[in-house]
Design a protein around this motif. Structure first.
Motif, short mmCIF file in Angstrom:
data_model
loop_
_atom_site.label_atom_id
_atom_site.label_comp_id
_atom_site.label_asym_id
_atom_site.label_seq_id
_atom_site.Cartn_x
_atom_site.Cartn_y
_atom_site.Cartn_z
N ASP A 45 0.83 -1.15 -0.06
CA ASP A 45 0.03 0.11 -0.01
C ASP A 45 0.88 1.31 -0.01
O ASP A 45 1.63 1.37 1.09
N SER A 47 -0.54 4.43 -0.60
CA SER A 47 -1.45 5.69 -0.30
C SER A 47 -0.94 6.66 0.28
O SER A 47 0.00 6.52 1.37
N GLY A 87 -2.13 2.46 -5.08
CA GLY A 87 -2.18 3.84 -4.71
C GLY A 87 -0.76 4.58 -4.88
O GLY A 87 -0.41 5.60 -4.31
N GLY A 98 -8.47 6.91 -9.49
CA GLY A 98 -8.00 6.26 -8.11
C GLY A 98 -7.86 4.82 -8.10
O GLY A 98 -7.07 4.02 -7.27
N TRP A 128 -4.90 6.42 -3.61
CA TRP A 128 -5.96 5.63 -3.13
C TRP A 128 -5.64 4.43 -2.52
O TRP A 128 -4.33 4.13 -2.38
N THR A 129 -6.56 3.73 -1.95
CA THR A 129 -6.43 2.27 -1.48
C THR A 129 -7.28 1.25 -1.99
O THR A 129 -7.90 0.53 -1.39
#
Length: 419
Positions: A45, A47, A87, A98, A128-129
Motif C-alpha cells: 500500500d 496510499s 495507490g 484512483g 487511494w487504497t
C-alpha cells in the motif's frame, strides 16, 4: 564454386541444427525448474496515509522500505519474487481513476536484488487504497507454474474503492482452485482494517498479523517468504473405519477423508515408549448446515478406555472447525512394544433442509509422533506447578504481616489509653 558454397551452407545448417538440439533440452530443464519454483508477490500500500509518522519515529513508508530491503537480501534463491503497488501513482481526487491505481513495480521472476531495491527506493505515498483491484492483478501476476503461490499484502488502511469488496475478491480467487494463499499485514491497530484484512486472509487459508514496529514487519514478511519456499504437503487419502478393530494404521503425515452425518471415523496409530502422539482434525462445512455444531477428537486404548480428548464447538459463523490432542507415552526400562492408540473423529453437523447428505463432510487429519517431553522436575499439581512455592511464601508473608499489624495496633491503643 557454386557447389563449394552450397556444401559450406549445408555444413553450417547442420552445425546450427546440432547446436539447437543441444540447447533445447537445457532450456527445457530450466523451464521445468522455473515452473516448479515457488512464487511470491509482495503487494504494498503506497496510499497517502503511508506518510504518517508512527512507526519507530519514522513514516510507515520508510518502515516498509527498510523492511523490503532486508527481505530482498534474505529471499531464498529458488523463490520467484515480485512487487506490486497500490495507490502509488495517481494523486488526484477522481475515485474512478484512483481505484485503477495498481502497478507491477517488479515482475515476478528470478530476483535481481539491486534492481528491486532501486525500484522500491522510488516509491512515495500518493493516492487511494484499491486493495480489491490490486489483489485481482496480483493473482494474474502469479499465473502459471506448479509451485506454491503466495500474495503478501501490506496495508495501513481499509479499501477505499467500493463496491468491489476485497474480501469477496479473495473468495473468488480461492474458488478458482489455483492454490494461492493471501497473507495480510496491518500497520496500525485499526478495528475496521483488521476485520477486512482478516477476512481476506481467512478466505484463502492465509494469516493476518498486526505490526507496529519495523523489525516486526521485516521478521513477519521474511517468515512468509520462507514459508512459500517450503515444500507443499499434499494430504494423503485415508478411509477411516466404523470401529477401531478395522481402522487403518497411520504414520506421521497429513490425511484427508470424508465423514457422513452422524457417523464416526476410526484410525490407529502406534506409539513407542518415550514418544508423543500429536493429532489434530479440521472438519469443513462444504454445504448448508444447521447452526450449533461441534467436533470431537478422542484417543482411546484398544480396550476402549479414553486417554485424552479434544473438542470444539461452533455456532454457524465459521466454515471450518478444528481441535487437537496430545498423548505423551512414558519411557520404559524394558523393551516394551509399541502401544496401539485408537483415534476417533466425530462431528455433530446436521444438514439443512433439502441438502444432500452424501458424500460426507470433508475432514483433514494431521498425525505426528515425535520425541516425548523430558521428565519435568516440577510436575504440575492442580495446575500450579512451582506456583505452590509462591503460594506458600504469600501465605507466610500475609500471616507475618497480620501479626505485626495486630501487635502495632495493640501497642498504639495501649499508648493512647496511657496518655
Amino acid at each position: 564454386m557454386i557447389r563449394t558454397q552450397r556444401l559450406a551452407a549445408g555444413v553450417c545448417a547442420l552445425l546450427a541444427a546440432l547446436a539447437a538440439g543441444i540447447a533445447f533440452p537445457a532450456g527445457a530443464v530450466a523451464d521445468e525448474t522455473t515452473a516448479a519454483a515457488p512464487k511470491v508477490d509482495l503487494v504494498l500500500d503506497v496510499s497517502g496515509s503511508m506518510r504518517t509518522k508512527d512507526m519507530d519515529g519514522g513514516t510507515r513508508m520508510a518502515a516498509a522500505k527498510q523492511a523490503f530491503n532486508e527481505v530482498l537480501d534474505a529471499t531464498p534463491e529458488n523463490v520467484l519474487l515480485g512487487i506490486r503497488t497500490l495507490g502509488a501513482n495517481y494523486p488526484g481526487d477522481d475515485r474512478k481513476t484512483g481505484c485503477k491505481d495498481t502497478a507491477q513495480l517488479y515482475p515476478v521472476g528470478p530476483l535481481d536484488r539491486t534492481e528491486a531495491k532501486t525500484a522500491v527506493a522510488t516509491l512515495s505515498p500518493t493516492g487511494w487504497t484499491p486493495i480489491g483491484p490490486a489483489l485481482l492483478k496480483a493473482a494474474d501476476d502469479l499465473e502459471g507454474g506448479t509451485g506454491s503461490k503466495r500474495i503478501v499484502l501490506i496495508s495501513d488502511g481499509e479499501d477505499t474503492c467500493p463496491p468491489l469488496d476485497p474480501c469477496e475478491v479473495a473468495r473468488e480467487i480461492a474458488a478458482k482452485g489455483i492454490g494461492l494463499t493471501i497473507d495480510t499485514l496491518g500497520l496500525v491497530p485499526n478495528v475496521k482494517m483488521r476485520r477486512q484484512l482478516s477476512c481476506i486472509a481467512e478466505a484463502t487459508g492465509g494469516t493476518y498479523t498486526s505490526v507496529e514496529h519495523t523489525d516486526e514487519l521485516t521478521d513477519r514478511v521474511n517468515q512468509l517468504v520462507d514459508r512459500a519456499a517450503d515444500p507443499v504437503v499434499t494430504p494423503v487419502a485415508a478411509e477411516g473405519a466404523a470401529s477401531c478393530a478395522k481402522a487403518p494404521t497411520l504414520k506421521s503425515g497429513l490425511y484427508t477423508d470424508r465423514e457422513e452425518f452422524g457417523q464416526e471415523r476410526w484410525y490407529r496409530v502406534d506409539v513407542e515408549p518415550g514418544r508423543e502422539l500429536r493429532a489434530s482434525v479440521s472438519v469443513a462445512a462444504d454445504r448448508a448446515v444447521s447452526p450449533d455444531y461441534g467436533v470431537l477428537l478422542r484417543a482411546v486404548t484398544v480396550h476402549g478406555r479414553e486417554i485424552v480428548r479434544g473438542e470444539a464447538a461452533g455456532n454457524g459463523r465459521t466454515d471450518v472447525i478444528s481441535t487437537g490432542l496430545r498423548y505423551p507415552r512414558a519411557k520404559s526400562d524394558d523393551d516394551a512394544p509399541a502401544e496401539t492408540v485408537c483415534v476417533q473423529v466425530t462431528h455433530s453437523y446436521s444438514a439443512a433442509a433439502g441438502v444432500k447428505t452424501t458424500p460426507g463432510m470433508p475432514l483433514e487429519l494431521t498425525v505426528d509422533v515425535v520425541d516425548g517431553p523430558s521428565p519435568a522436575s516440577d510436575v504440575a499439581a492442580f495446575g500450579l506447578g512451582r506456583g505452590w512455592w509462591l503460594l506458600g511464601v504469600l501465605v507466610l508473608v500475609g500471616f507475618l504481616a497480620g501479626v505485626l499489624w495486630g501487635w502495632a495496633s495493640r501497642w498504639r491503643v495501649a499508648v493512647w489509653r496511657t496518655n
